[in-house]
Design an enzyme around this catalytic site. Sequence first.
Site, PDB file in Angstrom:
ATOM      1  N   HIS A  17    -121.092 106.891  12.317  1.00  0.00           N
ATOM      2  CA  HIS A  17    -120.317 107.563  11.418  1.00  0.00           C
ATOM      3  C   HIS A  17    -121.075 108.409  10.090  1.00  0.00           C
ATOM      4  O   HIS A  17    -121.027 109.252   9.823  1.00  0.00           O
ATOM      5  CB  HIS A  17    -119.424 106.498  10.526  1.00  0.00           C
ATOM      6  CG  HIS A  17    -118.534 106.060  11.646  1.00  0.00           C
ATOM      7  ND1 HIS A  17    -118.090 104.386  11.586  1.00  0.00           N
ATOM      8  CD2 HIS A  17    -117.382 106.517  12.229  1.00  0.00           C
ATOM      9  CE1 HIS A  17    -116.981 104.351  12.401  1.00  0.00           C
ATOM     10  NE2 HIS A  17    -116.658 105.383  12.755  1.00  0.00           N
ATOM     11  N   LYS A  41    -102.151  98.886  12.464  1.00  0.00           N
ATOM     12  CA  LYS A  41    -103.338  98.378  12.935  1.00  0.00           C
ATOM     13  C   LYS A  41    -103.948  97.452  12.187  1.00  0.00           C
ATOM     14  O   LYS A  41    -104.257  97.511  10.881  1.00  0.00           O
ATOM     15  CB  LYS A  41    -104.262  99.747  12.948  1.00  0.00           C
ATOM     16  CG  LYS A  41    -105.505  99.887  13.835  1.00  0.00           C
ATOM     17  CD  LYS A  41    -106.195 101.120  14.123  1.00  0.00           C
ATOM     18  CE  LYS A  41    -107.671 100.781  14.612  1.00  0.00           C
ATOM     19  NZ  LYS A  41    -108.191 102.416  14.460  1.00  0.00           N
ATOM     20  N   ARG A  90    -118.333 111.522  20.476  1.00  0.00           N
ATOM     21  CA  ARG A  90    -119.378 110.906  21.598  1.00  0.00           C
ATOM     22  C   ARG A  90    -119.262 110.967  22.860  1.00  0.00           C
ATOM     23  O   ARG A  90    -120.493 111.367  23.257  1.00  0.00           O
ATOM     24  CB  ARG A  90    -119.005 109.369  21.398  1.00  0.00           C
ATOM     25  CG  ARG A  90    -119.585 108.463  19.770  1.00  0.00           C
ATOM     26  CD  ARG A  90    -118.866 107.427  19.950  1.00  0.00           C
ATOM     27  NE  ARG A  90    -117.663 107.273  20.033  1.00  0.00           N
ATOM     28  CZ  ARG A  90    -116.985 106.288  19.826  1.00  0.00           C
ATOM     29  NH1 ARG A  90    -117.180 105.196  19.564  1.00  0.00           N
ATOM     30  NH2 ARG A  90    -115.438 106.398  20.054  1.00  0.00           N
ATOM     31  N   SER A 128    -117.207 100.995  16.196  1.00  0.00           N
ATOM     32  CA  SER A 128    -116.785  99.914  15.358  1.00  0.00           C
ATOM     33  C   SER A 128    -116.207  98.770  16.075  1.00  0.00           C
ATOM     34  O   SER A 128    -116.820  97.396  15.819  1.00  0.00           O
ATOM     35  CB  SER A 128    -115.548 100.258  14.470  1.00  0.00           C
ATOM     36  OG  SER A 128    -115.951 101.321  13.609  1.00  0.00           O
TER      37      SER A 128
HETATM   38  O1  PNS Z   1    -111.541 106.305  13.133  1.00  0.00           O
HETATM   39  P1  PNS Z   1    -110.309 106.733  13.868  1.00  0.00           P
HETATM   40  O2  PNS Z   1    -109.463 105.444  14.176  1.00  0.00           O
HETATM   41  O3  PNS Z   1    -110.474 107.466  15.215  1.00  0.00           O
HETATM   42  O4  PNS Z   1    -109.346 107.617  13.102  1.00  0.00           O
HETATM   43  C1  PNS Z   1    -108.165 108.043  13.254  1.00  0.00           C
HETATM   44  C2  PNS Z   1    -107.658 108.596  11.991  1.00  0.00           C
HETATM   45  C3  PNS Z   1    -107.397 107.438  10.908  1.00  0.00           C
HETATM   46  C4  PNS Z   1    -108.310 109.738  11.359  1.00  0.00           C
HETATM   47  C5  PNS Z   1    -106.109 108.851  12.334  1.00  0.00           C
HETATM   48  O5  PNS Z   1    -105.425 107.639  12.835  1.00  0.00           O
HETATM   49  C6  PNS Z   1    -105.205 109.485  11.133  1.00  0.00           C
HETATM   50  O6  PNS Z   1    -105.531 110.390  10.619  1.00  0.00           O
HETATM   51  N1  PNS Z   1    -104.328 108.316  10.515  1.00  0.00           N
HETATM   52  C7  PNS Z   1    -103.611 108.925   9.478  1.00  0.00           C
HETATM   53  C8  PNS Z   1    -102.139 109.044   9.927  1.00  0.00           C
HETATM   54  C9  PNS Z   1    -101.943 110.452  10.478  1.00  0.00           C
HETATM   55  O7  PNS Z   1    -102.293 111.492   9.762  1.00  0.00           O
HETATM   56  N2  PNS Z   1    -101.914 110.543  11.883  1.00  0.00           N
HETATM   57  C10 PNS Z   1    -102.038 112.035  12.646  1.00  0.00           C
HETATM   58  C11 PNS Z   1    -100.593 112.300  13.090  1.00  0.00           C
HETATM   59  S1  PNS Z   1     -99.896 111.172  14.177  1.00  0.00           S
END
Ligand code: PNS
Length: 163
Positions: A17, A41, A90, A128
């Site tokens: 990250h 989560k 990745r 993570s």
């Molecule tokens: O590190 P990650 O878990 O891949 O990140 C995912 C993240 C947190 C960027 C994504 O789940 C997110 O944007 N969550 C906030 C809620 C949202 O806007 N979801 C998208 C529409 S379903």
Amino acid sequence: MSLAICPGSFDPVTNGHINIIERTALLFDEVIVLVLINSAKKCAFTADERVNMITKATQNYPNVRVESFDGLLADFAKTSGANTLVKGLRAVTDFEYEFQLSLINKKLNPTLETLLMPTDSKYMYLSSSMVKEVASYGGDIKDFVPFEILTEVKNKLVKDGKN
Ligand code: PNS
């Protein structure tokens, strides 16, 4: 002024990250690293802990600030005035999920662009979840997370005083 958001769960932030954040900070005037709070989560670290760890690990980048948000990323982007999201990629396995997320975000906020930045090859295997699993069994995670947060991550994740 160009502004980008590096969004994620960051539970915890990894060297992979940080690599994406640093490279984004070289391309944009300002970067917001955004810790998204998802109550569905189960995270090992609280949002405040995640924000504090990223803040420590990015202290040498004056154009990077760290925030948390409970809501839709597309809404945060609107309010903050950012039109660009940067996420690390990745492998092909990440692509489908990131592609879908980018399309949903664009539907919710049509001015929002997602840039997918290929990870540095040395972090291809890193996530993570892997960090949490290795640490929980007392494995060495010093190459996986920034040194500024190593003790904090170990203290939280190592089971039964191993390590
Ligand atoms: O590190 P990650 O878990 O891949 O990140 C995912 C993240 C947190 C960027 C994504 O789940 C997110 O944007 N969550 C906030 C809620 C949202 O806007 N979801 C998208 C529409 S379903």
